[in-house]
Write a protein that holds these residues in place. Structure first.
Motif, PDB file in Angstrom:
ATOM      1  N   LYS A   1       0.847  -1.200  -0.099  1.00 27.69           N
ATOM      2  CA  LYS A   1      -0.011  -0.189   0.041  1.00 27.69           C
ATOM      3  C   LYS A   1       0.756   1.241   0.020  1.00 27.69           C
ATOM      4  N   ASP A   2       2.079   1.260   0.652  1.00 27.93           N
ATOM      5  CA  ASP A   2       2.757   2.433   0.837  1.00 27.93           C
ATOM      6  C   ASP A   2       3.899   2.620  -0.135  1.00 27.93           C
ATOM      7  N   PHE A   3       4.233   1.843  -1.031  1.00 27.32           N
ATOM      8  CA  PHE A   3       5.321   2.045  -1.841  1.00 27.32           C
ATOM      9  C   PHE A   3       4.798   1.937  -3.457  1.00 27.32           C
ATOM     10  N   ASP A   4       5.457   2.477  -4.344  1.00 32.76           N
ATOM     11  CA  ASP A   4       5.291   2.396  -5.742  1.00 32.76           C
ATOM     12  C   ASP A   4       5.979   0.916  -6.271  1.00 32.76           C
ATOM     13  N   ILE A   5       7.055   0.530  -5.986  1.00 31.02           N
ATOM     14  CA  ILE A   5       7.738  -0.626  -6.125  1.00 31.02           C
ATOM     15  C   ILE A   5       8.381  -1.220  -4.924  1.00 31.02           C
ATOM     16  N   LEU A   6       8.000  -2.641  -4.963  1.00 33.40           N
ATOM     17  CA  LEU A   6       8.764  -3.518  -4.073  1.00 33.40           C
ATOM     18  C   LEU A   6       9.875  -4.407  -4.754  1.00 33.40           C
ATOM     19  N   LEU A   7      11.083  -4.481  -4.362  1.00 27.68           N
ATOM     20  CA  LEU A   7      12.206  -5.434  -4.710  1.00 27.68           C
ATOM     21  C   LEU A   7      12.365  -6.442  -3.569  1.00 27.68           C
ATOM     22  N   LEU A   8      12.155  -7.704  -3.966  1.00 24.45           N
ATOM     23  CA  LEU A   8      12.476  -8.725  -2.751  1.00 24.45           C
ATOM     24  C   LEU A   8      13.344  -9.552  -3.513  1.00 24.45           C
ATOM     25  N   SER A   9      14.187 -10.102  -2.094  1.00 24.23           N
ATOM     26  CA  SER A   9      14.950 -11.044  -2.699  1.00 24.23           C
ATOM     27  C   SER A   9      14.950 -12.228  -1.848  1.00 24.23           C
ATOM     28  N   GLY A  10      14.851 -13.381  -2.347  1.00 25.21           N
ATOM     29  CA  GLY A  10      14.583 -14.569  -1.870  1.00 25.21           C
ATOM     30  C   GLY A  10      13.260 -14.864  -1.558  1.00 25.21           C
ATOM     31  N   GLY A  11      12.942 -16.282  -1.294  1.00 23.09           N
ATOM     32  CA  GLY A  11      11.594 -16.787  -0.895  1.00 23.09           C
ATOM     33  C   GLY A  11      10.687 -16.977  -2.139  1.00 23.09           C
ATOM     34  N   VAL A  12      11.267 -17.112  -3.353  1.00 22.92           N
ATOM     35  CA  VAL A  12      10.247 -17.299  -4.619  1.00 22.92           C
ATOM     36  C   VAL A  12      10.499 -18.591  -5.241  1.00 22.92           C
ATOM     37  N   SER A  13      11.423 -19.680  -4.710  1.00 19.18           N
ATOM     38  CA  SER A  13      11.733 -20.887  -5.186  1.00 19.18           C
ATOM     39  C   SER A  13      10.718 -21.748  -4.924  1.00 19.18           C
ATOM     40  N   LYS A  14      11.210 -23.009  -4.793  1.00 21.10           N
ATOM     41  CA  LYS A  14      10.207 -24.064  -4.559  1.00 21.10           C
ATOM     42  C   LYS A  14      10.303 -24.723  -3.208  1.00 21.10           C
ATOM     43  N   GLY A  15      11.090 -24.310  -2.245  1.00 24.32           N
ATOM     44  CA  GLY A  15      11.440 -24.706  -0.911  1.00 24.32           C
ATOM     45  C   GLY A  15      10.120 -24.396  -0.028  1.00 24.32           C
ATOM     46  N   LYS A  16      10.159 -25.119   0.796  1.00 23.82           N
ATOM     47  CA  LYS A  16       8.924 -25.261   2.066  1.00 23.82           C
ATOM     48  C   LYS A  16       8.769 -23.974   2.703  1.00 23.82           C
ATOM     49  N   PHE A  17       9.863 -22.954   2.441  1.00 28.43           N
ATOM     50  CA  PHE A  17       9.602 -21.740   3.454  1.00 28.43           C
ATOM     51  C   PHE A  17       9.666 -20.715   2.278  1.00 28.43           C
ATOM     52  N   ASP A  18       9.330 -21.059   0.772  1.00 27.58           N
ATOM     53  CA  ASP A  18       9.351 -19.813   0.047  1.00 27.58           C
ATOM     54  C   ASP A  18       7.801 -19.533  -0.110  1.00 27.58           C
ATOM     55  N   HIS A  19       7.306 -18.660   0.769  1.00 30.95           N
ATOM     56  CA  HIS A  19       5.946 -18.148   0.933  1.00 30.95           C
ATOM     57  C   HIS A  19       5.650 -17.137  -0.025  1.00 30.95           C
ATOM     58  N   ILE A  20       6.739 -16.406  -0.637  1.00 29.09           N
ATOM     59  CA  ILE A  20       6.355 -15.095  -1.213  1.00 29.09           C
ATOM     60  C   ILE A  20       5.172 -15.169  -2.256  1.00 29.09           C
ATOM     61  N   PRO A  21       5.324 -16.107  -3.384  1.00 26.93           N
ATOM     62  CA  PRO A  21       4.427 -16.013  -4.285  1.00 26.93           C
ATOM     63  C   PRO A  21       2.897 -16.171  -3.683  1.00 26.93           C
ATOM     64  N   GLU A  22       2.672 -17.081  -2.765  1.00 27.79           N
ATOM     65  CA  GLU A  22       1.462 -17.562  -2.326  1.00 27.79           C
ATOM     66  C   GLU A  22       0.782 -16.120  -1.581  1.00 27.79           C
TER      67      GLU A  22
END
Length: 395
Positions: free
Chosen positions: A236-257
């Protein structure tokens, strides 16, 4: 998976103008001009003395010089223009001064000796020289800087010279950089044996800083509720977010969901490339937020940012951007399934790009020895020595 070109097209489809703002000249370096800049008067604005010495009137280039010239006075820099009344005399002049009336030649102090109120010359002939003529750099009304140019330190001097105390620049997006993972600690901490210091967020921050974007840095642990709560606020607060990590297939990669739970439209996840295959990109329509979610390996994060984000930013600012090409210095095997960003060194004599060995996309220290990356397309056959490919420079 989609191809690199398909991914890039989707990224560029989300280009976004953020308007124009006027800022003080002292804050303009690194920003992108939103207007053409013209000279407000000739540059230089007068015939300017280029050397400390004396100014004389030389009627003909072949004329022999007099052995000495009585000194009429001194033309200092910043003083009103003087007039050499008697052409058998001279005026002392300082670098940067306006050329006195009725003079056309400067003789440096190194070629004269002053004694008894006269300038005694140790040369016999001289050309008309050491005068920086009015308008020889730029005429009044001439365009000197173009809209879209990224302002460098040299440009600051030009802007000052033409009186631009304030500069119109492209307004930049408000950015947040987010690292995730329990294994990461702050840069000033001593990691435990199973931990590492954050690095990707600092590389991303530095890259944004080069383009004038002052980003905030955030860290979120590998906890779904903590991720959901924090990302909900940041979207809500930013125009762009740049994330690093958490997008692969590991059990703790929750970002996409979690991003999709928050209403972020996924435009793609996974590209047929190496490194950086798990790159996730999306858009939140209600808040108009763009999300670049990079895989966590440092080289993957870095190359995706240089290739995709930089092109998105320049497209958003309506600035042309095209990577230069470099010649491959040696043949290497092709790959029909994946495009590849290969780390290379440039031969500084001929500019050819030679692949370098490293330990994969997790080898951050390889960047210290890398001039950039060649983008090699998916191909059944080998990549041949002498072929040219897009080159992404390490900045």
């Amino acid at each position: 998976m989609i191809t690199i070109q398909e991914a890039l097209d989707l990224v560029l489809s989300q280009k976004q103008s953020y308007g124009i703002e006027e800022i003080p000249l002292t804050e303009a370096v690194g920003r992108f001009l939103a207007e053409d800049i013209f000279t407000d008067r000739d540059a230089p604005p007068f015939d300017r003395v280029m050397m400390d010495g004396i100014a004389i009137h030389l009627a003909d280039l072949q004329d022999s010089l007099k052995p000495n010239y009585p000194i009429q006075g001194i033309q200092a820099a910043g003083s009103p223009q003087m007039n050499l009344i008697d052409t058998s005399h001279c005026l002392e002049v300082m670098t940067g001064a306006i050329l006195p009336i009725n003079t056309n030649t400067i003789i440096p102090y190194e070629e004269i000796e002053i004694k008894g109120g006269k300038a005694h010359l140790n040369i016999e002939k001289v050309a008309k020289r050491f005068i920086h003529y009015q308008g020889s750099d730029s005429k009044k009304g001439e365009k000197v800087l173009g809209k879209g140019k990224q302002i460098n330190t040299g440009d600051i001097g030009i802007l000052a010279t033409v009186g631009q105390a304030k500069v119109k620049v492209a307004k930049l997006p408000k950015a947040a950089i987010i690292s995730t993972g329990d294994e990461l600690v702050d840069v000033d901490q001593s990691p435990l044996p199973h931990q590492i210091r954050k690095s990707n967020v600092y590389s991303l921050w530095a890259s944004l800083h080069q383009d004038g974007i002052q980003a905030e840095m955030h860290h979120i642990l590998d906890d779904k509720e903590a991720l959901r709560e924090k990302l909900s606020s940041l979207v809500k607060d930013f125009d762009i977010l740049l994330l690093s990590g958490g997008v692969s297939k590991g059990k703790f990669d929750h970002i996409p969901e979690i991003l999709e739970e928050l209403g972020v439209q996924k435009l793609f996840h996974r590209i047929a490339q190496r490194p950086g295959k798990p790159f996730w990109f999306g858009h939140h329509e209600e808040f108009n937020t763009k999300i670049f979610a990079y895989p966590g390996n440092p080289v993957s994060t870095y190359v995706n940012h240089l290739f995709y984000f930089k092109q998105w930013l320049h497209a958003s600012l309506r600035i042309g951007w095209r990577f230069e090409t470099k010649e491959l210095g040696e043949g290497i095997p092709g790959n029909p399934n994946l495009a590849r960003f290969i780390s290379v060194n440039l031969d500084h004599e001929n500019g050819k790009a030679f692949p370098i060995n490293h330990n994969g996309s997790g080898d951050l220290f390889s960047l210290a020895h890398t001039d950039g990356f060649l983008l090699l397309p998916q191909r059944e056959g080998d990549y041949s020595k002498g072929e040219r490919f897009p080159f992404i420079a390490v900045r």
